[in-house]
Design a protein around this motif. Structure first.
Motif, mmCIF file in Angstrom:
data_model
loop_
_atom_site.group_PDB
_atom_site.id
_atom_site.type_symbol
_atom_site.label_atom_id
_atom_site.label_comp_id
_atom_site.label_asym_id
_atom_site.label_seq_id
_atom_site.Cartn_x
_atom_site.Cartn_y
_atom_site.Cartn_z
ATOM 1 N N PRO A 242 0.796 -1.223 0.000
ATOM 2 C CA PRO A 242 0.000 0.000 0.000
ATOM 3 C C PRO A 242 0.823 1.264 0.000
ATOM 4 O O PRO A 242 0.390 2.285 -0.506
ATOM 5 C CB PRO A 242 -0.834 -0.118 1.288
ATOM 6 N N PRO B 171 3.444 5.187 -6.819
ATOM 7 C CA PRO B 171 2.703 4.818 -8.032
ATOM 8 C C PRO B 171 3.658 4.550 -9.176
ATOM 9 O O PRO B 171 4.698 5.201 -9.297
ATOM 10 C CB PRO B 171 1.835 6.045 -8.303
ATOM 11 N N ARG C 56 -4.140 8.612 -8.188
ATOM 12 C CA ARG C 56 -3.845 7.277 -7.664
ATOM 13 C C ARG C 56 -3.892 7.235 -6.146
ATOM 14 O O ARG C 56 -4.182 6.189 -5.554
ATOM 15 C CB ARG C 56 -2.473 6.826 -8.164
ATOM 16 N N TYR D 81 -4.847 4.357 -3.577
ATOM 17 C CA TYR D 81 -3.789 3.723 -2.797
ATOM 18 C C TYR D 81 -3.934 3.911 -1.283
ATOM 19 O O TYR D 81 -3.485 3.082 -0.499
ATOM 20 C CB TYR D 81 -2.425 4.262 -3.228
ATOM 21 N N TYR E 13 -5.277 1.047 0.695
ATOM 22 C CA TYR E 13 -4.449 -0.134 0.934
ATOM 23 C C TYR E 13 -3.908 -0.161 2.356
ATOM 24 O O TYR E 13 -3.615 -1.235 2.901
ATOM 25 C CB TYR E 13 -3.291 -0.170 -0.068
ATOM 26 N N GLU F 103 -6.983 0.779 -11.605
ATOM 27 C CA GLU F 103 -6.445 0.850 -10.249
ATOM 28 C C GLU F 103 -7.533 0.525 -9.231
ATOM 29 O O GLU F 103 -7.294 -0.182 -8.243
ATOM 30 C CB GLU F 103 -5.903 2.260 -9.986
#
Length: 476
Positions: free
Chosen positions: A4, A8, A391, A395, A398, A441
């Motif tokens: 996580p 990116p 992103r 993300y 995560y 994603e």
């Protein structure tokens, strides 16, 4: 499953796309509409500021002071109107008594007059030092002779039938010099004083009235400064009983007054068939100047000069084709925009583009080029930043997913609570908003949540199977 906290991945692209304009365009495309909108917003802001500072587009309304109706200046302005209208500029005519009033209107900030025709010799030293907006010249646009028309019966009565050829011979004549605000009177009486003719008070309310007084016998002579194309001049040239005085001392007057020139009206110029005039006539003439206020938009200055070229560039009695306009500025300073026009001609873009578009580019190129130079690096810098931001929407979840996964490995893990956390996380990820180019994603995250769910269910099933296995020997 990716970590996580991993950075990116860089945007994919063909080899060599990481350098130059191609890299910027590729990154801009892959970053999605948000980066493109951001770049457009920056460009729009810069253009708006430049628009306010540089004023690339002038007003579409122009007011010009013309002088008396049916005079040469009025005729000039009416010929300007359709040419300016074709370029999107509406020309309004302001009738006046003549050059004196025209100058006063130009110097009056509240008059609304932007341009005017001014006769040579009309500018005085007092005008040069007056308050108000300064006036500048766009150059001379026409030759304006001093026309001295007289009645043939007046010559028979007052000069024993001898045609006069000097101003001093007009002593005792009733001479009309036009309205007080015009330029004909001041110029004529300057010459009269030098030529020995006593001054007298004689003037009409307007130029038309002066012509009528001459034709009807209420005046013996008429002094009129105007271009040869003026309807009143043409009318008097063909009026029976009216003759044009040839000034024998024309060269002497021109030497004394720097704003004058001596010229000759050749025999037969007016009418070859009727042989009018019947001999060469020496005249003195000044020039008509197209004057503007100094705060007039440079684009309108250029447009006025191009229009003047079309109107005044034709051959005439005293000029060849292309002689006017010319950059003479004997009494008024030449406008900088006019000086550039006479030196370099009209902007070359106007040969290929409409006036307004060519003027916009000509005024804005100093901003457009640096803006383009700035946008190219921004097209490489901004898209990765936008990509990272988009992103991060995916993300950051995560971290929660990894926390659930670590808690699942604890010996005393609360499977029910972890399952509730996992389902809540799955529900929250359904509301993540990302562009279509980043949906992969999002679906990766949803897939990883599903993998953890399967692992959790397997751990729950394994934990339930252990007590069941321990109870079987006891039962046997």
């Amino acid at each position: 499953m990716p970590r996580p906290d991993a950075p990116p991945p860089p945007p994919s692209g063909p080899p060599g796309a990481s350098r130059g304009i191609g890299a910027g365009m590729l990154a801009l495309t892959s970053a999605g509409p948000l980066a493109q909108v951001a770049l457009l917003a920056v460009a729009a802001l810069v253009l708006w500021v430049a628009w306010q500072v540089l004023e690339p587009t002038p007003d579409k309304r122009l007011v010009i002071a013309t002088g008396p109706e049916q005079g040469a200046y009025d005729d000039f302005a009416r010929r300007y109107q359709p040419l300016l209208q074709a370029q999107g500029v509406r020309l309004e005519l302001r009738a006046t008594e003549g050059s004196g009033e025209n100058l006063a209107l130009l110097r009056d900030a509240g008059s609304g007059v932007h341009a005017a025709f001014v006769q040579g010799g009309a500018v005085t030293p007092a005008d040069a030092g007056s308050d108000g907006p300064q006036v500048m010249s766009l150059g001379s646009v026409a030759i304006e002779p001093l026309w001295l028309f007289y009645r043939e019966d007046s010559a028979r009565r007052l000069a024993a039938g001898v045609a006069p050829d000097k101003l001093a011979q007009l002593a005792g004549w009733r001479i009309d010099t036009g309205p007080k605000g015009g330029g004909s009177g001041p110029l004529f009486w300057q010459l009269a004083a030098a030529g020995g003719l006593p001054a007298q008070a004689a003037g009409a309310d307007d130029a038309v009235s002066g012509v009528l007084k001459l034709v009807q016998g209420q005046a013996d002579a008429l002094a009129l400064v105007s271009a040869a194309e003026a309807p009143l001049v043409q009318y008097l040239m063909h009026t029976p009983g009216v003759q044009l005085l040839g000034l024998a001392q024309a060269e002497g007057h021109a030497r004394r007054f720097p704003f004058l020139r001596a010229l000759t009206l050749p025999r037969g110029t007016v009418d070859l068939a009727a042989d009018r005039p019947p001999q060469d006539l020496p005249l003195v003439a000044t020039t008509a100047t197209l004057a503007v206020r100094t705060d007039l938009h440079p684009a309108l200055v250029q447009l006025l000069l191009q229009t003047a070229r079309q109107v005044h560039g034709q051959p005439g009695w005293f000029q060849r084709a292309g002689d006017f306009p010319q950059p003479s500025a004997d009494e008024l300073p030449l406008a900088p925009a006019a000086e550039r026009y006479y030196r370099h001609g009209p902007p070359w873009l106007q040969q290929y583009l409409p006036f307004w578009l060519a003027n916009f580019v000509d005024r804005m190129w100093i901003v457009l080029l640096p803006l383009l130079a700035a946008l190219l690096p921004l097209s490489r810098i901004l898209p990765p930043l936008v990509t990272l931001r988009l992103r991060s929407r995916v993300y950051r979840w995560y971290a929660h997913l990894r926390a659930i996964e670590r808690a699942l490995e604890e010996p005393d893990a609360d499977f029910a609570a972890l399952r509730e956390r996992l389902e809540r996380l799955d529900l929250q990820t359904e509301n993540i908003g990302v562009p279509l180019s980043f949906t992969n994603e999002l679906y990766d995250l949803r897939g990883h949540i599903h993998l953890v769910r399967k692992r959790l269910l397997a751990r729950v099933a394994g934990a339930a199977a252990v007590p069941a296995a321990e109870d079987q020997p006891a039962a046997s």
